[in-house]
Write a protein that holds these residues in place. Structure first.
Motif, PDB file in Angstrom:
ATOM      1  N   VAL A 184     -10.902   2.030   4.679  1.00 54.69           N
ATOM      2  CA  VAL A 184      -9.938   3.123   4.744  1.00 54.69           C
ATOM      3  C   VAL A 184     -10.578   4.310   5.463  1.00 54.69           C
ATOM      4  CG1 VAL A 184      -8.416   4.662   3.455  1.00 54.69           C
ATOM      5  CG2 VAL A 184      -8.927   2.378   2.551  1.00 54.69           C
ATOM      6  N   TYR A 239      -2.649   0.168  -4.180  1.00 50.60           N
ATOM      7  CA  TYR A 239      -2.537  -1.108  -3.473  1.00 50.60           C
ATOM      8  C   TYR A 239      -2.212  -2.218  -4.459  1.00 50.60           C
ATOM      9  CZ  TYR A 239      -7.191  -2.151  -5.347  1.00 50.60           C
ATOM     10  OH  TYR A 239      -8.249  -2.380  -6.191  1.00 50.60           O
ATOM     11  N   ILE A 257       0.863  -1.173   0.000  1.00 48.21           N
ATOM     12  CA  ILE A 257       0.000   0.000   0.000  1.00 48.21           C
ATOM     13  C   ILE A 257       0.901   1.224   0.000  1.00 48.21           C
ATOM     14  CG2 ILE A 257      -1.785   1.283   1.244  1.00 48.21           C
ATOM     15  CD1 ILE A 257      -2.528  -1.466   2.544  1.00 48.21           C
ATOM     16  N   ALA A 299     -11.619  -3.752   1.444  1.00 49.29           N
ATOM     17  CA  ALA A 299     -10.880  -2.626   2.018  1.00 49.29           C
ATOM     18  C   ALA A 299     -11.738  -1.779   2.936  1.00 49.29           C
ATOM     19  CB  ALA A 299     -10.325  -1.750   0.903  1.00 49.29           C
ATOM     20  N   ILE A 308      -4.167   6.422  -3.381  1.00 47.12           N
ATOM     21  CA  ILE A 308      -3.732   5.336  -2.503  1.00 47.12           C
ATOM     22  C   ILE A 308      -3.633   4.074  -3.350  1.00 47.12           C
ATOM     23  CG2 ILE A 308      -4.224   4.066  -0.383  1.00 47.12           C
ATOM     24  CD1 ILE A 308      -6.211   6.417   0.272  1.00 47.12           C
ATOM     25  N   LEU A 351      -3.924   8.187   7.425  1.00 41.29           N
ATOM     26  CA  LEU A 351      -4.784   7.247   6.716  1.00 41.29           C
ATOM     27  C   LEU A 351      -4.546   5.854   7.279  1.00 41.29           C
ATOM     28  CD1 LEU A 351      -4.082   9.591   4.486  1.00 41.29           C
ATOM     29  CD2 LEU A 351      -5.138   7.980   2.909  1.00 41.29           C
ATOM     30  N   THR A 352      -5.606   5.205   7.722  1.00 37.48           N
ATOM     31  CA  THR A 352      -5.505   3.820   8.168  1.00 37.48           C
ATOM     32  C   THR A 352      -6.160   2.932   7.115  1.00 37.48           C
ATOM     33  OG1 THR A 352      -7.596   3.864   9.411  1.00 37.48           O
ATOM     34  CG2 THR A 352      -5.587   4.528  10.566  1.00 37.48           C
ATOM     35  N   VAL A 353      -5.414   1.971   6.636  1.00 33.73           N
ATOM     36  CA  VAL A 353      -5.876   1.084   5.567  1.00 33.73           C
ATOM     37  C   VAL A 353      -5.860  -0.344   6.082  1.00 33.73           C
ATOM     38  CG1 VAL A 353      -5.510   0.342   3.181  1.00 33.73           C
ATOM     39  CG2 VAL A 353      -4.832   2.660   3.888  1.00 33.73           C
ATOM     40  N   GLU A 354      -6.971  -1.032   5.932  1.00 28.67           N
ATOM     41  CA  GLU A 354      -7.050  -2.440   6.319  1.00 28.67           C
ATOM     42  C   GLU A 354      -7.684  -3.229   5.181  1.00 28.67           C
ATOM     43  OE1 GLU A 354      -9.878  -4.227   9.355  1.00 28.67           O
ATOM     44  OE2 GLU A 354      -7.964  -4.345  10.442  1.00 28.67           O
ATOM     45  N   ARG A 383      -2.448  -4.465   6.723  1.00 30.26           N
ATOM     46  CA  ARG A 383      -2.731  -3.195   7.387  1.00 30.26           C
ATOM     47  C   ARG A 383      -1.607  -2.202   7.103  1.00 30.26           C
ATOM     48  NH1 ARG A 383      -4.333  -6.866  11.569  1.00 30.26           N
ATOM     49  NH2 ARG A 383      -6.583  -6.702  12.021  1.00 30.26           N
TER      50      ARG A 383
END
Length: 246
Positions: A177, A166, A144, A175, A164, A221-224, A234
């Motif tokens: 976000v 990925y 990411i 996802a 963003i 930014l939190t991405v999971e 993550r």
């Protein structure tokens, strides 16, 4: 409505197809009009619609009696299913605002690959490079990554959106976000349960959940990304919301 005109389109070039090139020249900032093609076009809806690009050709074959016949065929080249939500939330009046593709190496029918033309070019770039155009290639081993660490939602065509990128290598990832400010307050639920491709791009236009510009400053930014089999990716990425100095 066939486009019946003898016109050579070179690779990496731009062409405008319009029923009224003269009106386009008067309305927008035109740097080159030699690549304008005047032709009839169908009417597209303002709210949503589909655009197809195809090549027509004919093929000769023999029928059951051995007689030559001509079949008129088409070969699909590209397609876009669009709606007005592709545009920036910061633009109140979308009349005359062009919807521009961000990255030509990304899928055409990816809603995250489209954005509004920049204010400083008159909201459109007919016949030349899209104001929103950037390359969103992932560099290195990051799953990411961000193309830039700054978003400046002021409509000048420079870093108006944050991309963003990925790459999961597998299908089936979903996802989530979120964007937070420097104090940990939620700013934007950007993506919630979106099914992803093996690789692609998500975008943030610098707005909050109410459609207003986010405050200037550092954001997180939190991405999971997770799969039903329990696989999880993550990442936390910082960026800066920038604004013009008055």
């Amino acid at each position: 409505r066939p486009i019946d005109v003898d016109f050579l389109i070179a690779p990496q070039s731009y062409v405008l197809f319009s029923e009224g090139p003269e009106q386009v020249i008067e309305q927008y900032n035109i740097t080159e009009s030699d690549n304008f093609v005047e032709t009839d076009l169908p009417t597209y809806g303002d709210r949503d619609g589909s655009v197809f690009l195809y090549a027509a050709y004919d093929s000769t074959y023999l029928d059951a009696f051995g007689n030559p016949q001509i079949a008129y065929l088409v070969r699909p080249l590209d397609r876009l299913d669009y709606d007005r939500d592709f545009h920036s939330l910061l633009i109140d009046d979308l009349n005359g605002v062009s919807l521009e593709r961000i990255d030509f190496d990304k899928p055409t029918n990816d809603r995250n690959n489209w954005f509004s033309g920049a204010t400083e070019v008159g909201f459109a770039t007919p016949g030349y490079r899209n104001s929103a155009q950037v390359s969103s290639t992932i560099v290195g081993d990051e799953k990411i990554d961000l193309t830039t660490r700054k978003v400046s939602p002021d409509g000048d065509g420079y870093e108006d959106v944050l991309l963003i990128n990925y790459t999961t290598g597998e299908l089936g990832y979903v996802a989530t976000v979120n964007v937070y400010d420097a104090h940990g307050r939620l700013v934007r639920n950007l993506v919630n349960g979106e099914l992803l491709l093996r690789e692609g791009t998500l975008r943030w236009d610098g707005t909050d959940n109410n459609g207003n510009k986010a405050r200037v400053g550092i954001h997180l930014l939190t991405v999971e990304l997770f799969r039903p089999d329990g696989s999880v990716l993550r990442a936390k990425k910082t960026c800066v919301v920038a604004g013009r100095m008055n």
